[in-house]
Design a protein around this motif. Structure first.
Motif, PDB file in Angstrom:
ATOM      1  N   ASP A   1       0.829  -1.200   0.000  1.00 30.66           N
ATOM      2  CA  ASP A   1       0.000   0.000   0.000  1.00 30.66           C
ATOM      3  C   ASP A   1       0.864   1.250   0.000  1.00 30.66           C
TER       4      ASP A   1
ATOM      5  N   ALA B   1       0.876   4.355  -2.735  1.00 36.33           N
ATOM      6  CA  ALA B   1       0.713   5.753  -2.340  1.00 36.33           C
ATOM      7  C   ALA B   1       1.825   6.620  -2.905  1.00 36.33           C
TER       8      ALA B   1
ATOM      9  N   TRP C   1      -4.550   3.298   8.590  1.00 39.66           N
ATOM     10  CA  TRP C   1      -5.777   3.312   9.383  1.00 39.66           C
ATOM     11  C   TRP C   1      -5.873   2.055  10.243  1.00 39.66           C
TER      12      TRP C   1
ATOM     13  N   SER D   1      -6.158  11.476   5.746  1.00 34.85           N
ATOM     14  CA  SER D   1      -7.303  12.038   5.028  1.00 34.85           C
ATOM     15  C   SER D   1      -6.891  12.895   3.837  1.00 34.85           C
TER      16      SER D   1
ATOM     17  N   GLU E   1      -6.095  10.988   0.665  1.00 33.37           N
ATOM     18  CA  GLU E   1      -7.324  10.412   0.111  1.00 33.37           C
ATOM     19  C   GLU E   1      -8.187  11.494  -0.523  1.00 33.37           C
ATOM     20  N   ARG E   2      -8.295  12.608   0.157  1.00 38.30           N
ATOM     21  CA  ARG E   2      -9.145  13.699  -0.322  1.00 38.30           C
ATOM     22  C   ARG E   2      -8.593  14.330  -1.607  1.00 38.30           C
TER      23      ARG E   2
ATOM     24  N   TRP F   1      -6.157   8.355  -2.865  1.00 37.40           N
ATOM     25  CA  TRP F   1      -5.496   7.122  -2.405  1.00 37.40           C
ATOM     26  C   TRP F   1      -6.023   6.676  -1.055  1.00 37.40           C
ATOM     27  N   ARG F   2      -6.214   5.370  -0.915  1.00 35.95           N
ATOM     28  CA  ARG F   2      -6.550   4.755   0.364  1.00 35.95           C
ATOM     29  C   ARG F   2      -5.967   3.350   0.354  1.00 35.95           C
TER      30      ARG F   2
END
Length: 352
Positions: free
Chosen positions: A230, A234, A253, A303, A306-307, A311-312
């Protein structure tokens, strides 16, 4: 091409493998000093891939870095090169200052000189991606909100202080010289090819070899765990779409106490590789004296990435840790080479 520094280490090696997994990807010049944690066996699958050019060297070697930039004309640099183990930084901080601060300074200066010589299109395209850690933010209480990119830097170990200094250099080169940088601060990584000095690979290997599973203090230190695959995805997103001069926190997370991480590993091993005596690996857990200045909790608020970039992480801790344990069970040759030190013997013979 892109230049990757520290590309034979844990995160850097995984990134190089992930990058070149796509047949359409650009080539990689992989510059690595091959310290104790750098292992070319991680890159065995790339031996016949002409897109991978390995160079044994130091980011602090100005002549070498300048030559590589001139010869290969990379459109980006991704800087993983760092000393990264807190315990080692406590016992020998000088190497951390040399590599993480002075080495980053040298890399920045060589890259800035190279960038200044590019044409307008080349300058517009070029990126310097600096990979850092959440430890620069210090420690959190149980009730504090997770670290955001606006948190003040409060490093508590020689390692985190050296990384904080490198982050400040990168920021200053953007604001002073307009040099095109992005920085990512990640939480604790885990996954394949991890040198067994860090908690997760150490526990897996000690468990399989009937050794104690050492837990610092009461084991209630909390970390946010990020599967290395992951993290690689990213970095791709930030390198491609990140705003110049910005910092992006990369987290999984997945806040877990160290003792819970170890017990989870034990449960998976009980299922996949039961002890011969039928007992649980949990019985091998041993509490040891806490290390000096041990931060109590790290937590990343991811956040922003992702925002802004979409990406998450794809892995939960449960899926990622199971993949990790299975990888160590499936790759005894790589593990034996690291544990026995045979890869170091090969290195000495190869580069004597």
């Amino acid at each position: 091409m892109i230049l990757v520094t520290g590309g034979a280490g844990f995160i850097g090696g995984n990134f190089v493998l992930d990058w070149l997994k796509n047949p359409a990807s650009e080539g990689v010049i992989n510059l690595d000093k091959l310290t104790y944690a750098g292992n070319l066996a991680t890159l065995d699958s790339l031996k016949d891939d002409p897109r991978h050019i390995f160079v044994h060297g130091d980011i602090g070697d100005k002549e070498l870095v300048t030559r590589l930039l001139k010869e290969h004309q990379p459109r980006a640099i991704v800087n993983f090169a760092a000393e990264s183990h807190v315990d080692r930084s406590i016992h020998g901080p000088a190497e951390f200052v040399t590599t993480n601060i002075v080495g980053t300074f040298n890399l920045l200066e060589c890259a800035r000189e190279y960038w200044n010589g590019l044409d307008a299109a080349g300058k517009e395209r070029f990126r310097f991606h600096h990979v850092s850690t959440d430890e620069v933010y210090g420690s959190l209480s149980l009730t504090d909100p997770a670290f955001t990119e606006k948190n003040s830097y409060e490093p508590n170990s020689p390692y985190s202080a050296s990384k904080a200094a490198s982050d400040h250099l990168v920021r200053a080169w953007f604001h002073t010289y307009g040099f095109p940088v992005v920085t990512t601060n990640c939480s604790n990584n885990y996954g394949p090819y991890h040198f067994p000095e860090k908690l997760i690979p150490l526990v897996i290997l000690n468990a399989l070899n009937s050794k104690p599973l050492p837990i610092y203090g009461d084991g209630q230190q909390i970390r946010d765990w990020l599967y290395v695959g992951d993290h690689c995805s990213a970095i791709r997103e930030v390198l491609a779409k990140g705003k110049l001069g910005e910092t992006y926190n990369i987290g999984g997370w997945n806040e877990k106490a160290n003792i819970d991480v170890v017990k989870t590993i034990c449960r998976i091993l009980d299922e996949l590789k039961p002890r011969a005596d039928g007992k649980s690996y949990v019985e091998q857990i041993t509490f040891v004296k806490d290390r000096p200045g041990h931060d109590r909790r790290y937590a990343i608020d991811a956040s922003k990435v992702e925002r802004e970039l979409g990406w998450r992480p794809a892995e939960t801790f449960d899926t990622g840790i199971r993949k990790t344990v299975q990888w160590y069970l499936d790759n005894p040759v790589w593990i034996d080479g690291v544990v026995s030190g045979s890869y170091r013997d090969w290195l000495q013979k190869q580069y004597n």
